[in-house]
Motif scaffolding. Structure first.
Motif, PDB file in Angstrom:
ATOM      1  N   UNK A  20       0.859  -1.247   0.182  1.00  0.00           N
ATOM      2  CA  UNK A  20      -0.183  -0.033  -0.038  1.00  0.00           C
ATOM      3  C   UNK A  20       0.851   1.207  -0.108  1.00  0.00           C
ATOM      4  N   UNK A  21       0.582   2.251  -0.536  1.00  0.00           N
ATOM      5  CA  UNK A  21       1.026   3.573  -0.778  1.00  0.00           C
ATOM      6  C   UNK A  21       0.277   4.726  -0.315  1.00  0.00           C
ATOM      7  N   UNK A  22       0.711   5.349   0.570  1.00  0.00           N
ATOM      8  CA  UNK A  22      -0.279   6.528   1.241  1.00  0.00           C
ATOM      9  C   UNK A  22      -0.098   7.818   0.580  1.00  0.00           C
ATOM     10  N   UNK A  23      -1.263   8.239  -0.022  1.00  0.00           N
ATOM     11  CA  UNK A  23      -1.190   9.553  -0.729  1.00  0.00           C
ATOM     12  C   UNK A  23      -1.547  10.798   0.119  1.00  0.00           C
ATOM     13  N   UNK A  24      -2.304  10.466   0.915  1.00  0.00           N
ATOM     14  CA  UNK A  24      -2.881  11.671   1.749  1.00  0.00           C
ATOM     15  C   UNK A  24      -3.585  10.955   3.063  1.00  0.00           C
ATOM     16  N   UNK A  25      -3.276  11.815   4.378  1.00  0.00           N
ATOM     17  CA  UNK A  25      -3.816  11.606   5.459  1.00  0.00           C
ATOM     18  C   UNK A  25      -4.027  12.996   6.287  1.00  0.00           C
ATOM     19  N   UNK A  26      -5.422  13.130   6.347  1.00  0.00           N
ATOM     20  CA  UNK A  26      -5.984  14.660   7.127  1.00  0.00           C
ATOM     21  C   UNK A  26      -6.584  13.984   8.433  1.00  0.00           C
ATOM     22  N   UNK A  27      -5.983  14.532   9.438  1.00  0.00           N
ATOM     23  CA  UNK A  27      -6.397  14.332  10.741  1.00  0.00           C
ATOM     24  C   UNK A  27      -7.172  15.730  11.245  1.00  0.00           C
ATOM     25  N   UNK A  28      -8.441  15.736  11.887  1.00  0.00           N
ATOM     26  CA  UNK A  28      -8.925  16.667  12.382  1.00  0.00           C
ATOM     27  C   UNK A  28      -9.782  16.269  13.687  1.00  0.00           C
ATOM     28  N   UNK A  34      -7.726   8.804   5.184  1.00  0.00           N
ATOM     29  CA  UNK A  34      -6.689   8.261   4.480  1.00  0.00           C
ATOM     30  C   UNK A  34      -7.143   7.910   3.122  1.00  0.00           C
ATOM     31  N   UNK A  35      -6.315   8.318   1.999  1.00  0.00           N
ATOM     32  CA  UNK A  35      -6.339   7.836   0.695  1.00  0.00           C
ATOM     33  C   UNK A  35      -5.057   7.069   0.575  1.00  0.00           C
ATOM     34  N   UNK A  36      -5.315   5.989  -0.095  1.00  0.00           N
ATOM     35  CA  UNK A  36      -4.253   4.994  -0.395  1.00  0.00           C
ATOM     36  C   UNK A  36      -4.350   4.428  -1.609  1.00  0.00           C
ATOM     37  N   UNK A  37      -3.483   3.758  -2.156  1.00  0.00           N
ATOM     38  CA  UNK A  37      -3.360   2.902  -3.123  1.00  0.00           C
ATOM     39  C   UNK A  37      -2.907   1.538  -3.033  1.00  0.00           C
ATOM     40  N   UNK A  38      -3.695   0.465  -3.002  1.00  0.00           N
ATOM     41  CA  UNK A  38      -3.056  -0.846  -2.569  1.00  0.00           C
ATOM     42  C   UNK A  38      -2.968  -1.631  -3.907  1.00  0.00           C
ATOM     43  N   UNK A  39      -1.804  -2.425  -3.905  1.00  0.00           N
ATOM     44  CA  UNK A  39      -1.605  -3.533  -4.944  1.00  0.00           C
ATOM     45  C   UNK A  39      -2.164  -4.779  -4.529  1.00  0.00           C
ATOM     46  N   UNK A  40      -3.082  -5.522  -5.068  1.00  0.00           N
ATOM     47  CA  UNK A  40      -3.709  -6.681  -4.840  1.00  0.00           C
ATOM     48  C   UNK A  40      -3.294  -7.833  -5.699  1.00  0.00           C
ATOM     49  N   UNK A  54     -10.330   4.717   0.310  1.00  0.00           N
ATOM     50  CA  UNK A  54     -10.280   5.606   1.166  1.00  0.00           C
ATOM     51  C   UNK A  54     -10.902   5.270   2.565  1.00  0.00           C
ATOM     52  N   UNK A  55     -10.106   5.428   3.420  1.00  0.00           N
ATOM     53  CA  UNK A  55     -10.442   4.930   4.902  1.00  0.00           C
ATOM     54  C   UNK A  55     -10.905   6.175   5.763  1.00  0.00           C
ATOM     55  N   UNK A  56     -11.763   5.977   6.687  1.00  0.00           N
ATOM     56  CA  UNK A  56     -12.156   6.890   7.670  1.00  0.00           C
ATOM     57  C   UNK A  56     -12.226   6.232   8.998  1.00  0.00           C
ATOM     58  N   UNK A  57     -11.586   7.250   9.831  1.00  0.00           N
ATOM     59  CA  UNK A  57     -11.561   6.559  11.398  1.00  0.00           C
ATOM     60  C   UNK A  57     -12.100   7.611  12.342  1.00  0.00           C
ATOM     61  N   UNK A  58     -12.476   7.256  13.583  1.00  0.00           N
ATOM     62  CA  UNK A  58     -13.039   7.932  14.446  1.00  0.00           C
ATOM     63  C   UNK A  58     -12.222   7.237  15.802  1.00  0.00           C
ATOM     64  N   UNK A  59     -11.601   8.199  16.538  1.00  0.00           N
ATOM     65  CA  UNK A  59     -10.842   7.722  17.633  1.00  0.00           C
ATOM     66  C   UNK A  59     -11.581   8.352  18.881  1.00  0.00           C
TER      67      UNK A  59
END
Length: 85
Positions: A20-28, A34-40, A54-59
């Motif tokens: 996987x390669x991370x293109x952008x991580x935004x934390x607010x 998180x936007x990433x490209x994964x090689x499957x 695209x992944x979205x997290x809440x902590x």
């Protein structure tokens, strides 16, 4: 238990993530995107494909309490083959 989409289940059973390669991580605050490209790789055929995810997290208290993932299902479909009828 939530239902699993056919292509999502099939992908888990027949593919493996090579990288996987991370293109952008935004934390607010307590949220992150998180936007990433994964090689499957298809375990049966050996075919590989890169897909955007695209992944979205809440902590809360340092733990992930919500997680949503949105892969490029059209690309997964090309890797997995046509849906069963």
């Amino acid at each position: 238990m939530e239902p699993v989409l056919r292509s999502e289940f099939f992908c888990r059973a027949t593919t493996r993530c090579d990288s996987s390669a991370i293109h952008e991580l935004v934390i607010d605050g307590d949220r992150a995107a998180l936007h990433r490209t994964s090689r499957l790789r298809n375990r049966g055929t050996g075919e590989t494909i890169s897909i955007d995810v695209c992944d979205f997290f809440r902590f809360r208290d340092g733990l992930v309490v919500e997680f949503s993932e949105y892969p490029d299902f059209a690309a997964l479909q090309r890797l997995d083959g046509p849906p069963a009828r």
